[in-house]
Design a protein around this motif. Structure first.
Motif, PDB file in Angstrom:
ATOM      1  N   PRO A 144      96.761  61.681 -58.259  1.00 19.47           N
ATOM      2  CA  PRO A 144      96.941  61.948 -56.826  1.00 19.47           C
ATOM      3  C   PRO A 144      98.320  61.483 -56.353  1.00 19.47           C
ATOM      4  O   PRO A 144      98.916  60.586 -56.951  1.00 19.47           O
ATOM      5  N   ASP A 145      98.804  62.121 -55.289  1.00 17.17           N
ATOM      6  CA  ASP A 145     100.024  61.640 -54.636  1.00 17.17           C
ATOM      7  C   ASP A 145      99.692  60.365 -53.889  1.00 17.17           C
ATOM      8  O   ASP A 145      98.810  60.362 -53.040  1.00 17.17           O
TER       9      ASP A 145
ATOM     10  N   LEU B 113     102.352  60.238 -49.320  1.00 16.07           N
ATOM     11  CA  LEU B 113     102.251  61.635 -48.888  1.00 16.07           C
ATOM     12  C   LEU B 113     102.375  61.761 -47.386  1.00 16.07           C
ATOM     13  O   LEU B 113     102.172  60.801 -46.634  1.00 16.07           O
TER      14      LEU B 113
ATOM     15  N   SER C 199      97.549  74.532 -45.327  1.00 17.51           N
ATOM     16  CA  SER C 199      98.214  74.801 -46.605  1.00 17.51           C
ATOM     17  C   SER C 199      98.944  76.139 -46.561  1.00 17.51           C
ATOM     18  O   SER C 199     100.031  76.276 -47.102  1.00 17.51           O
TER      19      SER C 199
ATOM     20  N   LYS D 288     100.176  68.873 -46.244  1.00 13.81           N
ATOM     21  CA  LYS D 288      98.994  68.199 -46.781  1.00 13.81           C
ATOM     22  C   LYS D 288      97.984  67.989 -45.654  1.00 13.81           C
ATOM     23  O   LYS D 288      98.357  67.850 -44.490  1.00 13.81           O
TER      24      LYS D 288
ATOM     25  N   LYS E  35      87.644  67.341 -51.654  1.00 12.78           N
ATOM     26  CA  LYS E  35      88.875  67.486 -52.443  1.00 12.78           C
ATOM     27  C   LYS E  35      89.140  68.963 -52.748  1.00 12.78           C
ATOM     28  O   LYS E  35      90.267  69.451 -52.601  1.00 12.78           O
TER      29      LYS E  35
ATOM     30  N   ASP F 148      93.937  65.957 -49.120  1.00 15.67           N
ATOM     31  CA  ASP F 148      94.725  65.123 -50.041  1.00 15.67           C
ATOM     32  C   ASP F 148      94.472  63.631 -49.885  1.00 15.67           C
ATOM     33  O   ASP F 148      94.782  62.852 -50.777  1.00 15.67           O
TER      34      ASP F 148
ATOM     35  N   MET G  98      90.548  60.487 -55.167  1.00 16.53           N
ATOM     36  CA  MET G  98      90.870  60.810 -53.775  1.00 16.53           C
ATOM     37  C   MET G  98      91.199  59.517 -53.030  1.00 16.53           C
ATOM     38  O   MET G  98      90.340  58.644 -52.911  1.00 16.53           O
TER      39      MET G  98
END
Ligand code: SF4
Lengths: 417, 179
Positions: B2-3, B6, B57, B63, B86, B91, B111
């Motif tokens: 995951p980022d 963000l 998106s 995000k 998810k 995100d 997540m």
């Protein structure tokens, strides 16, 4: 500093000293899945790269939520679970045997055990002194693979129970009252530990009802100390050798102490759509109901069916209602038949459903219609829980459900017991 | 993976959003068909949720950050709940508080979940999140929020992208005993 029951069990199982707030890796005595969470658990297990279960005899598969299956996809999930159990060599309780938590109590859970189940009501086994908690599919998959799992040791609330239940008041009323007091997230990440002179009169069936709903206050476990009642229950179920005395130290540190005098309680209800939306039945009576559902891991035991059977013996359900009875296990059903309760209930107009979760989670056997009201002995009344977001669910004891189905409206059971 | 730093937009939900709200039990027959199941995310409780995430998106790689009130994810242990969130394109999750099993399941699914005072965030606010530091900058209001830290084992699991990737890599919990 003394230990709480939660600290004591997690210390034993992590081979060290576990204090509230610590993170420990604890041995898992039993890990189980049921049919709506099990398929994902099995896929996660395979994905994690493990071939075999850490301890096959300490894993159990239950087919109880869709039982018997109402849809081809669920039937296929059942096939997957049966194959997994066959290959892994672990016991499986197939459709019709009963609800996972009841079967855990009847056949597996012992004082001091660490139990993880892919079902939030795994807490039920806390009645037997097991540190039993619900987890998701990934955690249970890892517990199956490694035979251990990590825990944050919870802080504990002490619930001091004194006095005796008045006539018409039961364990369900107590636990609804408690959840109303604590709130649906009031015990989040905590353990509820029960103590007090009232325990000496509290049957295992009542303890299971109370421990079952600990999660509705957000708790990780609901723990009872082990005593004579625990020992007798284990003996009756062929596990007398598994008894061990287990309790918290007197000097244990509790974040909160909540005293309850049972003699001051009255019949309680949870109103739609939140379990902590609790009121005395006396304030809500008169609301019309279309369905009463007596069963589930909260209140589907012999004592529950007996109370309903006795209230409804020789009586009839109100013509505007349906009465659904789902015994929590095959053993419960057989005993309820032997004692004549099933006969009384069928004569009163009941539908007897197979042992299992039945109407509880809204996927079969009693889905509600738009605007309908159900009085259920289950543990959750969230919007949509019984399959229809337009329906209303009230939670109460089996006595309140039986009295209400007779009158066709929410009724105080003290009129009939 | 995951980022963990963000930037995105808040989609707000209320208090006590249960796992039955996120994915009702009546769709249990779809649980082995996750793409189909995910189509029903929050269908009764927040019918506009999925289209809001999609719109973000489509609008240019923005995000989506689910921002809930108290006791997010109470109820059933179904890990399908964070999974469908998810899969819908979210995100990160922020909440005032989250139910224990849901919190753990979300982290196990890679997540990010942070707990903070979400009253300070409005629907559509632009947020910048640093998951590791537990800092949230609300770029719309200029307010900075800080969150409590999760246990190190949880951040380690999150950094690996979830529990299964963590176990695939380490074959065990590490370090072994108390820490
Ligand atoms: S009876 Fe209801 S609450 Fe209990 S395990 Fe079954 S579905 Fe869950």
């Amino acid at each position: 500093m003394g230990q709480t029951l939660a600290e004591r069990i997690l210390s034993l199982k992590s081979h060290g000293e576990a204090k509230a707030g610590d993170v420990v890796i604890a041995d898992v005595d039993l890990a189980f899945v049921q049919d709506t969470t099990g398929p994902l658990t099995i896929r996660q297990f395979k994905e994690s790269g493990f071939e075999a279960l850490a301890k096959p005899q300490q894993a159990v598969v239950f087919l109880d939520h869709a039982a018997p299956s109402p849809a081809q996809q669920l039937s296929n999930d059942h096939i997957l679970l049966r194959r997994f159990a066959g290959k892994a060599g672990c016991p499986i309780y197939d459709v019709g045997e009963g609800i996972c938590h009841q079967l855990m109590a009847e056949n597996f859970a012992n004082p001091g055990d660490v139990i993880v189940g892919a079902d939030s009501h795994t807490v039920t086994a806390g009645a037997l002194g097991a540190f039993a908690t619900g987890m998701g599919s990934s955690d249970v998959a890892v517990a199956l693979a490694l035979g251990k799992i990590w825990f944050r040791v919870p802080e504990s609330f002490l619930i001091e129970l004194n006095g005796a239940f008045p006539r018409g008041v039961y364990a369900k009323d107590l636990v609804l009252y408690l959840i109303g007091q604590i709130g649906a997230d009031g015990a989040n990440y905590r353990a509820l530990e029960f103590r007090g002179e009232a325990l000496a009169r509290m049957t295992m069936s009542q303890r299971l009802t109370i421990a079952n709903m600990a999660v509705e206050a957000g708790a990780k476990v609901g723990l009872f100390p082990s005593d004579k009642i625990t020992r007798d229950f284990l003996r009756e179920h062929g596990r007398g050798d598994k008894y061990r005395p287990l309790s918290a130290d007197t000097g244990a540190n509790y974040e909160q102490v909540i005293p309850v005098n049972l003699s001051q309680l009255e019949p309680m209800l949870s109103l739609p759509h939140a379990v902590d939306n609790v009121r005395p039945v006396a304030q809500v009576k008169g609301v019309q109901i279309q369905q009463a559902f007596i069963g589930t891991c909260t209140n589907g035991r012999l004592e529950d069916i007996a109370v309903a059977g006795e209230i409804l013996k020789g009586k009839k359900r109100h013509p505007g209602t349906r009465l659904l009875i789902a015994p929590a296990s095959r053993q419960v059903l057989i005993q309820a038949m032997e004692k004549g309760h099933i006969q009384s209930l069928i004569e009163a107009g009941a539908i007897i459903l197979p042992p299992g979760c039945a109407a509880c989670l809204g996927l079969h056997q009693g889905v509600l219609g738009d605007g309908e009201v159900c009085l259920s002995t289950a543990n959750r009344n969230f919007r949509g829980r019984m399959g229809n977001p337009e329906a209303m669910i009230y939670l109460a004891s089996p006595a309140t459900a039986a009295a209400s189905v007779m009158k066709g409206e929410i009724t105080d059971p003290r009129e009939f017991v | 993976m995951p980022d963990l730093v963000l930037k995105g937009k808040a989609i707000k939900l209320g208090d006590n959003v249960s796992t039955d709200d996120i994915i009702p039990g009546r769709f249990a027959h779809l649980r082995s068909n996750l793409p189909e199941l995910a189509k029903h995310v929050l269908e009764d409780a927040a019918p506009e949720f999925a289209s809001k995430v999609k719109a973000l998106s489509v609008a240019g790689g923005g995000k989506s950050i689910l921002v809930a009130g108290r006791n997010l994810g109470l109820g059933s242990s179904r890990e399908h709940a964070p999974m469908v969130i998810k899969m819908s394109g979210v995100d990160a999750i922020l909440a005032k508080s989250a139910a224990r099993i849901f919190f753990r399941n979300a982290i196990n699914q890679g997540m990010p979940v942070l707990l903070c005072d979400t009253d300070k965030i409005g629907d559509g606010d632009e947020l910048e999140i640093n998951v590791i530091d537990g800092k949230i900058a609300n770029l719309t209001s200029g307010i900075t929020l800080s969150c409590g830290k999760m246990p190190p084992i949880m951040s380690a699991i999150l950094e690996e992208g979830g529990l299964i990737p963590y176990i695939q890599k380490h074959k065990d919990f590490k370090p072994q005993k108390h820490y």
